[in-house]
Design an enzyme around this catalytic site. Structure first.
Site, short mmCIF file in Angstrom:
data_model
loop_
_atom_site.label_atom_id
_atom_site.label_comp_id
_atom_site.label_asym_id
_atom_site.label_seq_id
_atom_site.Cartn_x
_atom_site.Cartn_y
_atom_site.Cartn_z
N TYR A 189 73.10 78.25 32.90
CA TYR A 189 72.08 77.42 33.56
C TYR A 189 72.58 76.97 34.93
O TYR A 189 71.84 77.02 35.92
CB TYR A 189 71.75 76.20 32.70
CG TYR A 189 70.77 75.26 33.36
CD1 TYR A 189 69.44 75.62 33.53
CD2 TYR A 189 71.18 74.01 33.84
CE1 TYR A 189 68.54 74.77 34.16
CE2 TYR A 189 70.29 73.16 34.46
CZ TYR A 189 68.97 73.54 34.62
OH TYR A 189 68.09 72.69 35.25
N LYS A 199 70.68 78.01 38.53
CA LYS A 199 70.20 77.04 39.53
C LYS A 199 70.90 77.25 40.87
O LYS A 199 70.28 77.11 41.94
CB LYS A 199 70.42 75.62 39.03
CG LYS A 199 69.67 75.26 37.77
CD LYS A 199 68.17 75.42 37.92
CE LYS A 199 67.53 74.35 38.76
NZ LYS A 199 66.04 74.40 38.73
#
Length: 255
Positions: free
Chosen positions: A97, A101
């Protein structure tokens, strides 16, 4: 990630808020396909559609995850907008994750440099607060775990949190203020897990809380000074925690 559907939705808009990105609920067996590709390709599709539609400004919600996974950042120094999560470090540790991002935000600024599209990014920490949906999101689970006694023992980490309503204020500020450019960390002051639990126990003494708290060395600190200088403010943590619990109760997530 379908470009045509994105372009149709954006056609005629003067401004676009890009806030969606997949958040894994567990360990991914195919992170490149399940986490990274939707974040990066999805972001680029939005930006391309915005450029074609001659959108005046795009406000993209990135994450503190794109800031803090940086082993080269000076120890003890608050993370600011100059820090970027290290891609190799994220891959090595399986922080997919964080990687998604980081890659999506970097691609956004690269696209802005190439096309002239006006892009501002907001990098919030752990977002909690009242829900507008009945389904529990990943960040709310962190708070719910303290209220439901999911773990007998928890680590006394430093939690960087921000109220979802304050994030919304930051997004609007980024859209409306022509002085804003680049990226902005969005975070209220850090709070220890023990202090969060003490506040919750005072407000709601009947829930099941962790029985013990283990002390750990954890001094993760974000700086929102850049955003605050432009007038952004945040709610007291007691207000955020209380309103979150009331929201969970109203939606049937908590009794």
């Amino acid at each position: 990630m379908d470009y045509d559907s994105v372009a149709a939705a954006i056609a005629g808009c003067e401004g676009v808020f890009h806030v969606a990105c997949p958040v894994p609920s567990g360990r991914s067996t195919d992170p490149e396909t399940e986490i990274i590709a939707p974040a990066v390709t999805g972001t680029l599709n939005v930006l391309k559609a915005c450029h074609e539609a001659k959108v005046k400004r795009v406000v993209m919600v990135s994450s503190g995850a794109a800031v803090v996974a940086n082993p080269n950042w000076p120890k003890g120094k608050a993370f600011d907008e100059e820090s970027w999560s290290d891609e190799d470090h994220c891959r090595k540790n399986g922080d997919w994750y964080y990687l998604s991002k980081t890659l999506a935000e970097r691609e956004a600024f690269a696209y802005a440099a190439k096309t002239g599209l006006d892009i501002v990014t907001i990098c919030p920490s752990l977002v909690i607060g009242p829900l507008i949906q009945s389904r529990v999101n990943s960040s709310s689970k962190v708070l719910l775990n303290y209220l439901k006694g999911e773990h007998d023992t928890v680590e006394n980490k430093s939690r960087d949190i921000v109220d979802v309503r304050d994030v919304a204020d930051a997004i609007l500020l980024a859209y409306e203020n022509p002085e804003m450019s680049g990226r902005y960390i969005c975070n209220s002051p850090a709070i220890r897990v023990s202090d969060m639990i003490n506040i919750l126990e005072t407000l709601y003494p009947t829930y099941i809380y962790p029985k013990s708290i283990t002390e750990v060395e954890d001094n993760l600190i974000y700086s929102s000074e850049k955003l605050q200088k432009l007038g952004w403010t945040f709610r007291p943590v007691e207000k955020t925690l209380g309103d979150s619990v009331e929201s969970y109760k109203a939606s049937g997530i908590l009794n």
